[in-house]
Each structure stands twice: as C-alpha cells, then as structure tokens.
Design a protein around this motif. Structure first.
Motif, PDB file in Angstrom:
ATOM      1  N   LYS A 138      -6.493   5.248 -83.138  1.00  0.00           N
ATOM      2  CA  LYS A 138      -7.628   6.158 -83.305  1.00  0.00           C
ATOM      3  C   LYS A 138      -7.149   7.580 -83.552  1.00  0.00           C
ATOM      4  CE  LYS A 138     -12.191   6.966 -81.375  1.00  0.00           C
ATOM      5  NZ  LYS A 138     -13.116   6.626 -80.261  1.00  0.00           N
ATOM      6  N   ILE A 139      -6.078   7.988 -82.879  1.00  0.00           N
ATOM      7  CA  ILE A 139      -5.504   9.327 -83.085  1.00  0.00           C
ATOM      8  C   ILE A 139      -5.049   9.470 -84.534  1.00  0.00           C
ATOM      9  CG2 ILE A 139      -3.594  10.865 -82.488  1.00  0.00           C
ATOM     10  CD1 ILE A 139      -3.712   9.651 -79.654  1.00  0.00           C
ATOM     11  N   ALA A 140      -4.383   8.429 -85.051  1.00  0.00           N
ATOM     12  CA  ALA A 140      -3.898   8.461 -86.441  1.00  0.00           C
ATOM     13  C   ALA A 140      -5.060   8.534 -87.424  1.00  0.00           C
ATOM     14  CB  ALA A 140      -3.048   7.225 -86.719  1.00  0.00           C
ATOM     15  N   VAL A 141      -6.126   7.771 -87.159  1.00  0.00           N
ATOM     16  CA  VAL A 141      -7.300   7.770 -88.048  1.00  0.00           C
ATOM     17  C   VAL A 141      -7.982   9.138 -88.040  1.00  0.00           C
ATOM     18  CG1 VAL A 141      -9.615   6.829 -88.392  1.00  0.00           C
ATOM     19  CG2 VAL A 141      -7.708   5.288 -87.900  1.00  0.00           C
ATOM     20  N   LEU A 142      -8.183   9.706 -86.846  1.00  0.00           N
ATOM     21  CA  LEU A 142      -8.835  11.014 -86.736  1.00  0.00           C
ATOM     22  C   LEU A 142      -8.004  12.101 -87.420  1.00  0.00           C
ATOM     23  CD1 LEU A 142     -10.125  10.889 -83.030  1.00  0.00           C
ATOM     24  CD2 LEU A 142     -11.518  10.850 -85.107  1.00  0.00           C
ATOM     25  N   ALA A 144      -5.861  11.699 -89.887  1.00  0.00           N
ATOM     26  CA  ALA A 144      -5.947  11.491 -91.338  1.00  0.00           C
ATOM     27  C   ALA A 144      -7.273  11.990 -91.888  1.00  0.00           C
ATOM     28  CB  ALA A 144      -5.768  10.002 -91.653  1.00  0.00           C
ATOM     29  N   LEU A 145      -8.360  11.727 -91.161  1.00  0.00           N
ATOM     30  CA  LEU A 145      -9.682  12.167 -91.614  1.00  0.00           C
ATOM     31  C   LEU A 145      -9.777  13.687 -91.657  1.00  0.00           C
ATOM     32  CD1 LEU A 145     -12.169   9.702 -89.861  1.00  0.00           C
ATOM     33  CD2 LEU A 145     -11.799   9.974 -92.322  1.00  0.00           C
ATOM     34  N   MET A 146      -9.298  14.352 -90.603  1.00  0.00           N
ATOM     35  CA  MET A 146      -9.479  15.812 -90.550  1.00  0.00           C
ATOM     36  C   MET A 146      -8.576  16.543 -91.538  1.00  0.00           C
ATOM     37  SD  MET A 146      -7.878  16.535 -86.791  1.00  0.00           S
ATOM     38  CE  MET A 146      -6.116  16.662 -86.468  1.00  0.00           C
ATOM     39  N   TRP A 147      -7.578  15.842 -92.117  1.00  0.00           N
ATOM     40  CA  TRP A 147      -6.750  16.449 -93.158  1.00  0.00           C
ATOM     41  C   TRP A 147      -7.169  16.006 -94.561  1.00  0.00           C
ATOM     42  CZ3 TRP A 147      -2.854  20.064 -93.454  1.00  0.00           C
ATOM     43  CH2 TRP A 147      -2.449  20.626 -92.237  1.00  0.00           C
ATOM     44  N   PHE A 148      -7.351  14.701 -94.759  1.00  0.00           N
ATOM     45  CA  PHE A 148      -7.558  14.194 -96.118  1.00  0.00           C
ATOM     46  C   PHE A 148      -8.986  14.389 -96.619  1.00  0.00           C
ATOM     47  CE2 PHE A 148      -3.699  11.800 -94.962  1.00  0.00           C
ATOM     48  CZ  PHE A 148      -2.903  12.184 -96.022  1.00  0.00           C
ATOM     49  N   TYR A 149      -9.971  14.407 -95.722  1.00  0.00           N
ATOM     50  CA  TYR A 149     -11.338  14.633 -96.203  1.00  0.00           C
ATOM     51  C   TYR A 149     -11.491  16.036 -96.811  1.00  0.00           C
ATOM     52  CZ  TYR A 149     -16.387  15.027 -96.444  1.00  0.00           C
ATOM     53  OH  TYR A 149     -17.671  15.233 -96.907  1.00  0.00           O
ATOM     54  N   PRO A 150     -11.057  17.117 -96.128  1.00  0.00           N
ATOM     55  CA  PRO A 150     -11.116  18.443 -96.788  1.00  0.00           C
ATOM     56  C   PRO A 150     -10.270  18.511 -98.054  1.00  0.00           C
ATOM     57  CG  PRO A 150     -10.840  18.700 -94.417  1.00  0.00           C
ATOM     58  CD  PRO A 150     -10.638  17.246 -94.720  1.00  0.00           C
TER      59      PRO A 150
END
Length: 314
Positions: A138-142, A144-150
């Motif tokens: 979950k840490i890895a997913v979060l 990745a989301l907070m970097w790759f989405y922007p």
C-alpha cells in the motif's frame, strides 16, 4: 483571424532594473537555495540511514523532501541567472520545462500532504489495525500515485492543451514561466484550457484539501474522546503536517489571486513576493517544521550530535 508567430523564446517582464543591488539579491536567493538543498538532503539522509525511521510516516516525509528539491531546482537556477542578466529571456523549450516542473511540484506537494494525513488518520484512529492496513504494498501504491498522477496530468496539460496554442505574443509578466500566462497569450479562444484548468483545480486541489480536512476532523474527534497521552501524541505528530498544509495552501491562494485577478494597486516587489512564496517558503520551512517537531527525528539529532561532541571531548 489574428496573426500569430512561432516564438523561440519568452520574455519575463516582471524583472526590474535594480542596478548594483542585483548582486545582493543574487546572494540572498543563492543563500536560500543552498539552505533548501542542505536541509532537505540532510533529512533525506537521516531518514534513509536510520532504521528506526523506516516507518510509513517517515518514508512519506522523505518523498516530501525529495519533492522540495525537485521544485526548488525547477525555480532557483533560472531565477539566479535572470537576476544577473540584463536581458530577461528564456527559450521556449526551457520555459515549458519549467512550467511542467513547477506545476508537477505543486501537485505532488498536495498529494503527499493528503497521503500523510491519511497515514496519521490510520495511526491515531485505528492503531490496532494500522500495520495490517498500511502494508508495504500500500505504501508503494500511494507513493506511486502521489508522484505519477501529477506527472501524467501536467504532461497532458502541456502536450494536449498548451503546446498546440498559437501565440500572438511572448511577454510573460512574471519572474518565471507560468502556464496561465502563456495561455493568455493565445490568439484564439482558450475556453477549453480555462475549463480544464478550473476543473482540475477544483477536483484535484480542493478534493485533496477536503480529504485532508475530513481526516483531521476524525483525528480531533478521537483525540478529544481519548486520554491526555493520546492527545499529546496526536499534537506532536499532526502539528507539523497542519502547519505545512496551511503554509502551502496560503502560498497557492496568494499565487492564484494575484495571477487570476490583476491587482494593479500592489507594488511590483510585493507581487513578485506573493508569486514566489509558494515555491520558496515551503521547501525551506518543511525541514525546520519536521526536523524540530517530530520527536523521533529530534532523538536522532541528539544521538548524532551527542556522539560527535563526546568524540571531540575524548
């Protein structure tokens, strides 16, 4: 239909002739940049090299400090060059690269603060289930989301909406490149850009802010109904997050107001300060907030510098 030109550069017109004082401004800005680099790199090293800090909260903090370095590098080098230059121009590719870096920095900052508030919510409101919920996956997913989405959204904005625009001018009334000011230079209708920009701002920025506010309301409810020890723990871990969020939100608010609403009554230096606040103060304040307020990081400081002093004495 208005005539347009393919511009190879943009002119940053907000710079004023300061004479010999430009060297003083250069030294001040350079000092800020060096302090930002040293403080953030130091805390990244502290977190990475101390196993006691290899917890979700500190890993997210490490990501935050990396983003501060990313955003600062997107701003300060060009700013330092422009302060000493007599001709305040920047090539079009570099200008768009700066826009991408600064907007991505802002998106990652809000995303990281939202993830950190969610982490504190789980730790305080569901302490017994925290390890089961905040897993390594979950840490890895979060992260990745907070970097790759922007990164993805800003790539789309630039490539699909801004770069294809036909421009009737190349003068940006700022000290750095700004997407909104480039869009204003377009010869044709930019309704799609404006609608997308407003939609993105309300759904992403205000959406993240609402989620952060909701998590802290839940945290406050648990704290007021819990023991004094729980309240003290919550205050010690949540205060830096809230102060960081308040500082960055105020900086973004200043930037939006002074950019979207032309305030001619404001002195030029104040307008420059307001436009730079969100990019300069956050990377400098965050290391101080988290370095001084987080008990575990303070303990690492004491152990590190305490041992150094003892070695010198012996």
């Amino acid at each position: 239909m208005e005539n347009y030109t393919e511009f190879s550069h943009f002119t940053l017109s907000a710079y004023v002739d300061t004479g010999v004082f430009k060297y003083l401004y250069f030294l001040i800005i350079l000092t800020f940049y060096i302090l930002i680099i040293c403080a953030n790199v130091f805390l990244i090293i502290i977190i990475c090299t101390n196993r006691s800090l290899h917890e979700p909260m500190y890993l997210f903090l490490c990501s935050l400090f990396v983003n501060e370095l990313f955003g600062s590098t997107g701003l300060f080098p060009l700013l330092l060059v422009q302060i000493l230059s007599d001709i305040h121009t920047v090539s079009a590719p570099f200008c768009f690269l700066q826009i991408f870096c600064l907007y991505t920095y802002g998106g990652i900052e809000f995303s990281t603060l939202a993830v950190m508030s969610y982490d504190r919510y789980l730790a305080i409101c569901h302490p017994l289930q925290y390890n089961a919920r905040m897993t390594s996956k979950k840490i890895a997913v979060l992260t990745a989301l907070m970097w790759f989405y922007p990164l993805f959204t800003n790539t789309y904005i630039l490539c699909a909406l801004t770069l294809p625009l036909k421009l009737c001018g190349n003068v940006i009334d700022k000290v750095y490149c700004d997407n909104y000011y480039v869009v204003k230079l377009a010869c044709f209708d930019t309704t799609v850009n404006n609608i997308y920009g407003l939609t993105h701002m309300f759904t992403v920025i205000f959406g993240l802010l609402l989620s952060i506010i909701y998590t802290y309301i839940r945290i406050l409810k648990v704290c007021f109904s819990g023991s004094k020890q729980m309240r003290q723990k919550a205050v010690s871990t949540c205060t830096p997050h809230l102060l960081s969020l308040l500082n960055f939100s105020c900086g973004c608010f200043f930037e939006i107001v002074q950019s979207r609403f032309i305030i001619n009554s404001l002195p030029n230096m104040l307008r420059i300060f307001l436009s730079l606040y969100w990019l300069t103060c956050q990377p400098l304040i965050n290391p101080l907030l988290y370095g001084l307020k987080m008990p575990k990081i303070r303990n690492v400081y004491k152990g590190l510098f305490g041992e150094t002093i003892m070695e010198k004495d012996t």
